[in-house]
Design a protein around this motif. Structure first.
Motif, PDB file in Angstrom:
ATOM      1  N   GLU A 243      31.694  47.982  34.276  1.00 35.07           N
ATOM      2  CA  GLU A 243      33.011  48.215  33.688  1.00 35.07           C
ATOM      3  C   GLU A 243      33.320  49.702  33.563  1.00 35.07           C
TER       4      GLU A 243
ATOM      5  N   ALA B  54      43.777  46.028  33.249  1.00 30.05           N
ATOM      6  CA  ALA B  54      44.699  46.021  34.390  1.00 30.05           C
ATOM      7  C   ALA B  54      46.152  46.024  33.919  1.00 30.05           C
ATOM      8  N   VAL B  55      46.473  45.196  32.932  1.00 33.35           N
ATOM      9  CA  VAL B  55      47.850  45.110  32.424  1.00 33.35           C
ATOM     10  C   VAL B  55      48.264  46.418  31.760  1.00 33.35           C
TER      11      VAL B  55
ATOM     12  N   MET C 150      44.689  48.119  40.916  1.00 31.89           N
ATOM     13  CA  MET C 150      44.814  46.840  40.218  1.00 31.89           C
ATOM     14  C   MET C 150      43.741  45.855  40.677  1.00 31.89           C
ATOM     15  N   ALA C 151      43.424  45.857  41.964  1.00 30.68           N
ATOM     16  CA  ALA C 151      42.398  44.950  42.484  1.00 30.68           C
ATOM     17  C   ALA C 151      41.043  45.248  41.854  1.00 30.68           C
TER      18      ALA C 151
ATOM     19  N   LEU D   3      40.443  46.790  38.939  1.00 32.07           N
ATOM     20  CA  LEU D   3      40.452  46.484  37.503  1.00 32.07           C
ATOM     21  C   LEU D   3      40.403  44.979  37.249  1.00 32.07           C
ATOM     22  N   LEU D   4      41.095  44.205  38.066  1.00 29.48           N
ATOM     23  CA  LEU D   4      41.095  42.751  37.886  1.00 29.48           C
ATOM     24  C   LEU D   4      39.766  42.125  38.297  1.00 29.48           C
ATOM     25  N   ALA D   5      39.182  42.655  39.355  1.00 33.51           N
ATOM     26  CA  ALA D   5      37.952  42.050  39.884  1.00 33.51           C
ATOM     27  C   ALA D   5      36.708  42.449  39.107  1.00 33.51           C
TER      28      ALA D   5
ATOM     29  N   ASN E 107      38.599  44.016  33.546  1.00 30.56           N
ATOM     30  CA  ASN E 107      39.185  42.885  32.818  1.00 30.56           C
ATOM     31  C   ASN E 107      40.703  42.936  32.929  1.00 30.56           C
ATOM     32  N   THR E 108      41.331  41.816  32.616  1.00 30.25           N
ATOM     33  CA  THR E 108      42.779  41.691  32.764  1.00 30.25           C
ATOM     34  C   THR E 108      43.532  42.600  31.801  1.00 30.25           C
TER      35      THR E 108
END
Length: 299
Positions: A43, A115-116, A103-104, A106-108, A111-112
């Motif tokens: 992370e 990303a948001v 974004m890819a 952070l999402l992968a 965590n969401t």
């Protein structure tokens, strides 16, 4: 002159590397302050990379939207779009690729929530501030500063997922510091470059309200910044080591802001601007060292 600059350097210029590096450093400090030991490796690394790419994407979009004014401002006339070294479509594709990859990642791998928040920060700076606020109000940097102050929150979110009110409370304290720091930092530059902004028809505070008024606003926000910088101690985030560093750094910043009311020369505003960068880096470094001091075994 632009033809002699390698293409990769032109693309690097789009990302505003020095500005983004400072923001990513505050995100890194947010990560370390969020956990008692070392941040989780995946992370931490993926979070920093995603935040860096998103910030770089926002910077490139800033270049794209500001290409007209960049051509008439001395400070920005060397930028790739202003010189014609890159075409708008190249910059747009570059910015979109950076944003999508960010974004890819952070999402992968993060965590969401991160990303948001990162996407909201990107839109806030690149679209709302650059595309609207910058040209709409002399308070542009104050309102738009919310997006630019987000990196400590993004770093905190990357390693915690913002699972409780404690996370939000402490992360937003760091955001508040950067948010209050932004006006005196940027208005000092705006004073020195006020003719540039006037020529570009950008309503920066020194252009719309005059230099004297702006100097007093810088002093006001600097006083507020010193007060805000003490909040991490009051909320139990930091201890005496950080408090001492914050008070020393703040005292120097206050001296610069007070001296700016009657500066020795026109360039003094840039000295204030340069010190503001040192101030933020050193303040967050004190936060980091203070956080680690209890973890260092005594001899």
């Amino acid at each position: 002159m632009s033809a002699a600059i390698p293409l990769w350097r032109q693309y690097l210029e789009l990302t505003k590397p020095r500005v983004v590096a400072l923001l990513v450093f505050t995100a890194l400090v947010g990560m370390f302050l969020a956990v008692p030991g070392l941040p989780p490796l995946q992370e931490g690394v993926a979070g920093l990379l995603g935040i860096w790419l998103a910030s770089s994407s926002a910077a490139a979009i800033n270049h794209l939207i500001d290409q007209r004014i960049d051509k008439v401002m001395v400070r920005t006339a060397h930028r790739p779009l202003a010189t014609g070294a890159l075409r708008p479509i190249q910059v747009l594709v570059f910015a979109l690729v950076l944003g999508i990859v960010s974004m890819a990642i952070l999402l992968a791998w993060v965590n969401t929530v991160t990303a948001v928040l990162t996407f909201a920060s990107l839109i806030g700076y690149a679209v709302i501030y650059t595309g609207f606020l910058k040209r709409a109000t002399p308070q542009n940097i104050v309102i738009g500063g919310i997006a630019g102050a987000a990196p400590p929150l993004l770093g905190w979110a990357a390693v915690t997922g913002m699972r409780g009110p404690w996370d939000w409370q402490h992360a937003l304290l760091l955001v508040l510091i950067v948010f209050v720091w932004t006006p005196p930092h940027f208005w000092a530059l705006a004073i020195f470059r006020r003719q540039d902004y006037a020529r570009a028809l950008i309503p920066m505070l020194p252009v719309t309200h005059g230099v004297t008024y702006t100097r007093w606003q810088i002093l006001f926000y600097t006083v507020l910044l010193v007060e805000v910088s003490i909040l991490p101690v009051l909320f139990g985030m930091s201890g005496l080591f950080y408090l001492g560093g914050a008070l020393v750094l703040g005292s120097v910043f206050l001296w610069y802001a007070w001296r700016l009311l009657d500066p020795p020369d026109e360039f003094f505003a840039m000295r204030v601007f340069n010190w503001s960068i040192v101030y933020l880096m050193a303040l967050f470094a004190f936060l980091l060292v203070d956080h680690w001091l209890p973890l260092v075994p005594l001899p």
